[in-house]
Design a protein around this motif. Structure first.
Motif, mmCIF file in Angstrom:
data_model
loop_
_atom_site.group_PDB
_atom_site.id
_atom_site.type_symbol
_atom_site.label_atom_id
_atom_site.label_comp_id
_atom_site.label_asym_id
_atom_site.label_seq_id
_atom_site.Cartn_x
_atom_site.Cartn_y
_atom_site.Cartn_z
ATOM 1 N N TYR A 41 0.911 -1.159 -0.090
ATOM 2 C CA TYR A 41 0.128 0.117 0.005
ATOM 3 C C TYR A 41 0.830 1.139 -0.041
ATOM 4 C CZ TYR A 41 -3.740 -3.038 1.279
ATOM 5 O OH TYR A 41 -4.498 -4.220 1.415
ATOM 6 N N GLY A 42 2.160 1.138 0.334
ATOM 7 C CA GLY A 42 2.851 2.584 0.471
ATOM 8 C C GLY A 42 2.887 2.943 1.624
ATOM 9 N N THR A 43 3.789 4.028 2.207
ATOM 10 C CA THR A 43 4.198 4.431 3.404
ATOM 11 C C THR A 43 2.836 5.387 3.821
ATOM 12 O OG1 THR A 43 5.412 6.160 2.678
ATOM 13 C CG2 THR A 43 6.825 4.252 3.354
ATOM 14 N N MET A 85 -3.167 14.066 10.798
ATOM 15 C CA MET A 85 -1.969 14.848 10.236
ATOM 16 C C MET A 85 -1.135 13.706 9.899
ATOM 17 S SD MET A 85 -1.689 18.312 12.184
ATOM 18 C CE MET A 85 -0.229 18.801 11.057
ATOM 19 N N SER A 86 -1.431 12.290 9.991
ATOM 20 C CA SER A 86 -0.662 11.173 9.969
ATOM 21 C C SER A 86 0.070 11.188 8.431
ATOM 22 C CB SER A 86 -1.273 9.839 10.373
ATOM 23 O OG SER A 86 -2.285 9.551 9.406
ATOM 24 N N SER A 87 -0.377 11.775 7.452
ATOM 25 C CA SER A 87 0.220 11.878 6.155
ATOM 26 C C SER A 87 0.977 12.966 5.906
ATOM 27 C CB SER A 87 -0.936 11.661 5.094
ATOM 28 O OG SER A 87 -1.769 12.652 5.101
ATOM 29 N N LEU A 139 5.698 12.174 8.782
ATOM 30 C CA LEU A 139 6.214 11.055 8.155
ATOM 31 C C LEU A 139 7.887 11.021 8.511
ATOM 32 C CD1 LEU A 139 4.329 10.668 5.092
ATOM 33 C CD2 LEU A 139 4.204 9.189 6.926
ATOM 34 N N ALA A 140 8.394 12.064 8.619
ATOM 35 C CA ALA A 140 9.773 12.337 8.913
ATOM 36 C C ALA A 140 10.143 12.059 10.238
ATOM 37 C CB ALA A 140 10.319 13.754 8.555
ATOM 38 N N VAL A 141 9.305 12.591 11.075
ATOM 39 C CA VAL A 141 9.430 12.388 12.748
ATOM 40 C C VAL A 141 9.353 10.775 12.780
ATOM 41 C CG1 VAL A 141 8.680 12.706 15.019
ATOM 42 C CG2 VAL A 141 8.869 14.502 13.321
ATOM 43 N N SER A 142 8.569 9.920 12.174
ATOM 44 C CA SER A 142 8.113 8.415 12.162
ATOM 45 C C SER A 142 9.361 7.793 11.854
ATOM 46 C CB SER A 142 6.692 8.169 11.341
ATOM 47 O OG SER A 142 6.607 7.044 11.618
ATOM 48 N N ARG A 143 9.973 8.320 10.657
ATOM 49 C CA ARG A 143 11.184 7.595 10.245
ATOM 50 C C ARG A 143 12.064 7.809 11.303
ATOM 51 N NH1 ARG A 143 9.277 9.392 5.164
ATOM 52 N NH2 ARG A 143 10.102 11.560 5.403
ATOM 53 N N GLU A 144 12.312 8.907 11.904
ATOM 54 C CA GLU A 144 13.644 9.336 12.764
ATOM 55 C C GLU A 144 13.218 8.264 13.964
ATOM 56 O OE1 GLU A 144 16.777 11.004 14.816
ATOM 57 O OE2 GLU A 144 16.096 10.721 12.754
#
Length: 88
Positions: free
Chosen positions: A13-15, A65-67, A72-77
């Motif tokens: 489904y993608g990120t 605001m999850s997308s 997303l950058a904070v989630s990757r961090e």
């Protein structure tokens, strides 16, 4: 098992998919619970940073605001910090 499931969802489904984000947050919660069992001041401080990031992401997610690219950058961090923490 959750990590493999998350990777499969990302492939399918993608990120930015809500199911992917939800699974990622569940994995984060499980990892944080696991990490709380580790003693030591340095690890405790690192864990507190990770928990604050996780709480921030959850707060933003409540407002839909999850997308958002910043979320997303904070989630990757957060993922990077979790992996680094686990590897020691």
């Amino acid at each position: 098992m959750l990590r493999r499931s998350l990777e499969d969802l990302v492939d399918q489904y993608g990120t930015l998919n809500p199911y992917v984000i939800e699974r990622s947050q569940l994995l984060d919660k499980c990892i944080v619970q696991y990490m709380k069992s580790f003693p030591g001041e340095e690890k405790r401080e690192r864990l507190e940073t990770i928990v604050r990031l996780h709480q921030g992401i959850e707060s933003l997610d409540k407002y839909g605001m999850s997308s958002n690219p910043l979320v997303l950058a904070v989630s990757r961090e957060l993922d990077r910090l979790l992996i680094e923490f686990i590897r020691g």
